[in-house]
Motif scaffolding. Structure first.
Motif, short mmCIF file in Angstrom:
data_model
loop_
_atom_site.label_atom_id
_atom_site.label_comp_id
_atom_site.label_asym_id
_atom_site.label_seq_id
_atom_site.Cartn_x
_atom_site.Cartn_y
_atom_site.Cartn_z
N TYR A 176 0.95 -1.69 0.29
CA TYR A 176 -0.15 -0.09 -0.16
C TYR A 176 1.01 1.62 0.11
O TYR A 176 0.78 1.95 -0.24
N LYS A 179 1.39 2.50 -3.95
CA LYS A 179 0.12 3.03 -3.78
C LYS A 179 0.83 4.51 -4.38
O LYS A 179 1.07 5.14 -3.15
N GLU A 213 -12.85 -5.55 -0.70
CA GLU A 213 -12.40 -6.19 -2.33
C GLU A 213 -13.83 -6.72 -2.71
O GLU A 213 -14.24 -7.56 -1.65
N ASP A 232 -4.36 -9.95 7.50
CA ASP A 232 -4.11 -10.03 6.19
C ASP A 232 -4.07 -8.25 5.86
O ASP A 232 -3.44 -8.12 5.50
#
Ligand code: BG6
Length: 485
Positions: A176, A179, A213, A232
């Motif tokens: 992340y 990004k 997601e 996770d």
């Protein structure tokens, strides 16, 4: 700009991450001319296989997405640099010598060892590298998250890796941080005057972080079922996002200044314990439903057993410091939600006095929406006068920075950026040891509370926003999760 020549060993090369993300990332950097011809890519995994057999497997993953002829030509050049070596990291066998032989003998060359392996094997892999003296001066080790499964295992792994590599050569990935919009967060906050004076409990009502997601646990169910959404996603991605929103301005963007400020945020998180877990945390698991119009099975059906693993978690977190006193940070993440959407929303306070007399009933407080994916952008929601001859009507409209409209759309995937950052030795996009451990300490509190019998699991239909209890987490405080704008 091309990076210096390097050799990279991708351990776990036949796994999902390597085939879906790492090899394609290296290939795309090659296509863009960033990787020079004297670099080498060594794919390592347990099963014996020829170079060509591995190249075929890798090619299938590349070309199912991008079958153009230009890519095929580039691929045939790229694979001349790509070799396969069978290495069993769990044993100190002869195969480590084969790995050594596959590397450029120049010991000053930059080397990357990327462990796309289960974290429990990181220690053995490092021992294997050390036994062959492969921890050369310019060698860097790249560790995939999650590092461990709790604070103690993370510390053990960090110790084992630390015996072989210095902290400055250890790159702990949280993709992340690679990004585009996540990197922009620091610039948005600290290269503009506008936000910082009100970026605190005086100006901000609350923060929402959503990583939704649409995919299910899928082929990674073996790993995922042991992990769950908290380990996770929250321990790493969501907490890292919260850190970037909440941190104090660093003196500069050098890696240690930034990482030290992030660490302070993690340490300021109010512990969640058995006393408040059922109030502040919602666990969920998806049940059969439909995503994007297609029916999908429930999680238990997908993994073949009813294991009680959470595929959704929503948390009301609180930071115990002056800046954020009383400002909740609501975080949620889940699989098989209605759509793939990641965003950070900063909800400002309402104006202190309503001069307009709220003609249309409602004055909405400003809201900053930082959209990480799928369509990157930043929106600042403002009250505006609805133009026209009629009376004074107000409208809530976005000041809109859409990446697709403003920039060339072709910026690299997070893994491409992160791999090149490792070659350059730029640690700022990677987690320092103490950050990972502090994040685990907080997450461990939640896990402990769950283990003590407070782990109620709420079902939610696939294709929805998660269990209704997640909505209640905010409704209880007269707030709601904001929909995508
Ligand atoms: C990974 C998780 O770290 O991030 C996955 O292990 C998850 O379970 C993925 O799907 C999400 O990444 P992205 O970049 O698709 O949002």
């Amino acid at each position: 700009v091309p990076v210096e020549p390097f050799d990279i060993v991708v351990f776990g090369a036949t796994g999902d991450l390597a085939l879906r993300k790492l090899i394609p990332a290296l290939f795309h950097r090659w296509c863009d001319g960033q990787i020079t011809a004297d670099s080498r890519i060594i794919a390592a995994s347990r099963e014996p296989m020829s170079d060509d057999a591995f190249r075929d497997i890798a090619a299938r993953h590349i070309f199912e997405r991008d079958p153009t002829d230009a890519r095929r030509k580039a691929w045939s050049d790229f694979i001349e640099r790509m070799h396969y070596v069978a290495v069993d990291v769990s044993a100190q066998g002869e195969d480590w010598a084969d790995l050594k032989a596959a590397l450029d003998p120049d010991e000053d060359k930059i080397r990357l060892y990327y462990l796309a392996l289960p974290p429990s094997t990181y220690g053995q892999a490092c021992a294997g590298l050390a036994a062959q003296s492969l921890n050369t001066p310019n060698a860097r080790i790249v560790l995939e998250k999650p590092i461990g499964t709790d604070f103690h295992s993370a510390r053990r792994i960090n110790d084992q890796v630390g015996e072989v590599f210095r902290e400055n050569n250890i790159f702990r990935i949280d993709h992340y941080l690679g990004k585009e919009t996540v990197q922009n967060l620091l610039i948005l906050r600290f290269a503009n005057y506008l936000f910082e004076p009100i970026w605190n409990a005086n100006g901000i009502d609350h923060v929402q972080i959503t990583v939704a997601e649409s995919l299910g646990a899928g082929e990674r169910a073996g790993y995922y079922d042991r992990s769950g959404a908290l380990r996770d996603m929250v321990q790493n991605h969501l907490l890292q996002l919260a850190c970037l929103v909440a941190m104090e301005p660093p003196a500069s963007l050098d890696p240690d200044s930034v990482r030290t400020e992030k660490l302070k945020v993690l340490k300021a998180l109010r512990p969640i314990t058995a006393a408040n877990v059922s109030q502040d945390v919602v666990r969920g698991q998806y049940q059969a439903g439909a995503v994007g119009g297609s029916p999908v099975p429930g999680y238990a059906e997908e993994v073949g057993s009813d294991t009680g693993t959470e595929t959704f978690v929503a948390i009301r977190a609180q930071l115990e410091n002056w800046r954020w006193a009383g400002v909740p940070f609501y975080m949620r993440t889940g699989k098989r939600m209605g759509s793939r959407r990641s965003e950070i929303i900063v909800q400002f306070k309402p104006v202190p006095h309503d001069v307009v007399g709220a003609v249309d009933g409602v004055l909405h407080p400003n809201r900053l929406v930082i959209r990480l994916q799928p369509d990157e952008g930043v929106k600042l929601m403002l009250m505006t006068k609805d133009p026209g001859p009629g009376g004074l009507r107000l409208r809530y409209v976005p000041l809109n920075l859409s990446y697709a409209e403003h920039f060339e759309a072709n910026y690299p995937d997070a893994y491409e950026r992160l791999l090149m950052a490792v070659v350059r030795g730029n640690l700022s996009l990677f987690m320092r040891r103490d950050e990972v451990e502090a994040a685990w300490r907080w997450v461990d509190g939640i896990i402990r509370a769950w283990d003590e019998g407070q782990a109620k699991l709420y079902g939610y239909q696939a294709g929805t926003d998660g269990p209704t209890q997640a909505a209640l987490l905010l409704a209880r405080e007269d707030r709601e999760w904001f929909d995508a704008i």
